[in-house]
Design an enzyme around this catalytic site. Sequence first.
Site, PDB file in Angstrom:
ATOM      1  N   GLU A 111       5.662  40.227 -16.017  1.00  0.00           N
ATOM      2  CA  GLU A 111       7.128  39.081 -16.275  1.00  0.00           C
ATOM      3  C   GLU A 111       7.755  39.707 -17.156  1.00  0.00           C
ATOM      4  OE1 GLU A 111       3.875  38.044 -13.337  1.00  0.00           O
ATOM      5  OE2 GLU A 111       3.852  37.430 -15.499  1.00  0.00           O
ATOM      6  N   TYR A 123      11.201  48.436 -20.521  1.00  0.00           N
ATOM      7  CA  TYR A 123      10.574  48.598 -19.696  1.00  0.00           C
ATOM      8  C   TYR A 123      10.213  49.965 -18.641  1.00  0.00           C
ATOM      9  CZ  TYR A 123       7.900  44.303 -21.665  1.00  0.00           C
ATOM     10  OH  TYR A 123       8.051  43.652 -22.810  1.00  0.00           O
TER      11      TYR A 123
END
Length: 159
Positions: A111, A123
């Site tokens: 998360e 990411y």
Amino acid sequence: MVAILAEPRSQMRAMRIDDIDAVAAIESVAYEFPWTLGIFGDCLRAGYECWVLQRGEEVLGYGILSVAAGEAHLLNACIAPAHQGRGHGRHLVGRMIELARWHRVQRIFLEVRPSNLAAVALYPTLGFNEIAVRPNYYPAKHGREDAIVMAMELLPPES
């Protein structure tokens, strides 16, 4: 003649109990709502993959990966603000991905706060994809902040 000394290279190693003070100090500078010393200690005691990135004797950052039931969860990855923007985050998360592969997991979850623009940009370049949003997941200065849920499928190596 002038000698140019190369900056020592950073290296990853398993976190030790005596690293927790340095790790918690980085956490408290990096985040408005930091993890406590107790949480880091609990992660070590639980047997999570807890690693530090260090250069010389200085801890630059850390990562914590939980592995269970064929999946991994990147619980925390942080580089000290003074050392951000130099590729350390990519190195750290890359190591966490390697550890997940070593454990032969099928996927990794994480998360991230939408307000953490550097992480949100990093990411996907490492292979993570957004799969969901958790409303009101994180504490925030003025209420709560959503979490972007990301995942990476770890396919078996091609033969």
